[in-house]
Scaffold this motif. Structure first.
Motif, PDB file in Angstrom:
ATOM      1  N   SER A 101       0.257   4.277  -0.024  1.00  0.00           N
ATOM      2  CA  SER A 101      -0.491   5.678   0.438  1.00  0.00           C
ATOM      3  C   SER A 101       0.444   6.340   1.742  1.00  0.00           C
ATOM      4  CB  SER A 101      -1.595   5.573   1.237  1.00  0.00           C
ATOM      5  OG  SER A 101      -1.639   4.498   2.074  1.00  0.00           O
ATOM      6  N   TYR A 102       1.271   5.571   2.315  1.00  0.00           N
ATOM      7  CA  TYR A 102       2.301   6.256   3.317  1.00  0.00           C
ATOM      8  C   TYR A 102       3.409   6.672   2.582  1.00  0.00           C
ATOM      9  CZ  TYR A 102       5.739   6.746   6.676  1.00  0.00           C
ATOM     10  OH  TYR A 102       6.841   7.447   7.800  1.00  0.00           O
ATOM     11  N   LEU A 103       3.966   6.230   1.657  1.00  0.00           N
ATOM     12  CA  LEU A 103       5.083   6.572   0.859  1.00  0.00           C
ATOM     13  C   LEU A 103       4.615   7.938  -0.029  1.00  0.00           C
ATOM     14  CD1 LEU A 103       8.005   6.406  -0.467  1.00  0.00           C
ATOM     15  CD2 LEU A 103       7.087   4.835  -1.940  1.00  0.00           C
TER      16      LEU A 103
ATOM     17  N   GLY B 183       3.953   0.051   2.787  1.00  0.00           N
ATOM     18  CA  GLY B 183       2.760  -0.348   3.213  1.00  0.00           C
ATOM     19  C   GLY B 183       2.677  -1.774   3.424  1.00  0.00           C
TER      20      GLY B 183
ATOM     21  N   ASP C 212       2.506  -4.037   5.883  1.00  0.00           N
ATOM     22  CA  ASP C 212       1.930  -4.434   7.363  1.00  0.00           C
ATOM     23  C   ASP C 212       2.280  -5.570   7.927  1.00  0.00           C
ATOM     24  OD1 ASP C 212       1.526  -1.742   7.186  1.00  0.00           O
ATOM     25  OD2 ASP C 212      -0.959  -1.891   7.000  1.00  0.00           O
TER      26      ASP C 212
ATOM     27  N   ASN D  16       0.947  -1.283  -0.046  1.00  0.00           N
ATOM     28  CA  ASN D  16      -0.227  -0.069  -0.180  1.00  0.00           C
ATOM     29  C   ASN D  16       0.741   1.094   0.127  1.00  0.00           C
ATOM     30  OD1 ASN D  16      -1.513   2.217   0.555  1.00  0.00           O
ATOM     31  ND2 ASN D  16      -2.800   1.050   2.235  1.00  0.00           N
TER      32      ASN D  16
ATOM     33  N   GLN E  59       7.677  -0.636   5.740  1.00  0.00           N
ATOM     34  CA  GLN E  59       6.923   0.550   6.059  1.00  0.00           C
ATOM     35  C   GLN E  59       6.472   1.379   5.006  1.00  0.00           C
ATOM     36  OE1 GLN E  59       8.809   1.732   9.982  1.00  0.00           O
ATOM     37  NE2 GLN E  59       6.733   1.653  10.539  1.00  0.00           N
ATOM     38  N   TYR E  60       7.647   1.786   4.134  1.00  0.00           N
ATOM     39  CA  TYR E  60       7.372   2.686   2.983  1.00  0.00           C
ATOM     40  C   TYR E  60       6.582   1.919   1.989  1.00  0.00           C
ATOM     41  CZ  TYR E  60      11.257   5.526   4.685  1.00  0.00           C
ATOM     42  OH  TYR E  60      12.167   6.204   5.830  1.00  0.00           O
TER      43      TYR E  60
ATOM     44  N   GLU F  24       2.368   9.806   0.700  1.00  0.00           N
ATOM     45  CA  GLU F  24       2.112  11.076   2.029  1.00  0.00           C
ATOM     46  C   GLU F  24       3.534  11.647   2.208  1.00  0.00           C
ATOM     47  OE1 GLU F  24       0.975  11.373   6.596  1.00  0.00           O
ATOM     48  OE2 GLU F  24      -0.162   9.951   5.400  1.00  0.00           O
ATOM     49  N   ILE F  25       4.676  10.845   2.552  1.00  0.00           N
ATOM     50  CA  ILE F  25       5.816  11.569   2.850  1.00  0.00           C
ATOM     51  C   ILE F  25       6.471  12.222   1.444  1.00  0.00           C
ATOM     52  CG2 ILE F  25       6.169  10.139   5.007  1.00  0.00           C
ATOM     53  CD1 ILE F  25       8.064   8.410   3.233  1.00  0.00           C
TER      54      ILE F  25
END
Length: 119
Positions: free
Chosen positions: A10-12, A68, A70, A8, A65-66, A14-15
Motif C-alpha cells: 500500500s505504501y509503494l 511494507g 514492517d 504490504n 519500507q517500500y 501510494e508513492i
C-alpha cells in the motif's frame, strides 16, 4: 512463521500513485537485489564483520519500507544499530535468522503478487 503476509504494497502504491508499472518495477528490483543482500547480511553477521554488516543493513532499509515489511524493518534497524555500535547482543544471530525467514517469505509473496499484477 505463521501464514500472515509479511509484505504490504500500500505504501509503494501510494508513492507510485497507483501506477502498476512502477509497483511491478520496484518489486522486481527488490526480488533481483535482495537475495544477494540477504546473503551478505548473513555472511557478515556470521563472520563478525560489523562495519560491513552495518553498511549492508543501512543500505536495504528503504527497500523494506517500500515492500511494507514492517517486522523485517524493525529487525534490520536493530541489527544495523548493533553492528554500528559493535555492541552485539546475544540475540543477534536469532534476529538475523528471523530476518532471513521474513525475507524468504517476502520473496514468495512478491512473486505471487507480481503474477497477479501482470495479468
Amino acid at each position: 512463521m505463521d501464514n500472515q503476509s509479511v509484505t504490504n504494497l500500500s505504501y509503494l502504491r501510494e508513492i507510485a500513485m497507483d501506477d502498476d508499472s512502477i509497483v511491478i518495477e520496484t518489486a522486481e528490483t527488490f526480488l533481483d537485489d535482495m537475495p544477494a543482500a540477504l546473503k551478505s547480511i548473513q555472511k557478515h553477521a556470521k563472520d563478525e564483520e560489523w562495519q560491513q554488516l552495518y553498511k549492508q543493513a543501512h543500505k536495504i532499509k528503504p527497500n523494506l519500507q517500500y515492500m511494507g515489511m514492517d517486522k523485517a524493518h524493525e529487525l534490520i534497524l536493530d541489527i544495523e544499530n548493533q553492528a554500528k555500535t559493535e555492541d552485539i547482543a546475544d540475540d543477534l544471530e536469532a534476529k538475523v535468522s528471523e530476518f532471513s525467514a521474513l525475507c524468504t517469505q517476502a520473496f514468495e509473496e512478491l512473486t505471487e503478487k507480481l503474477k497477479s499484477l501482470r495479468e
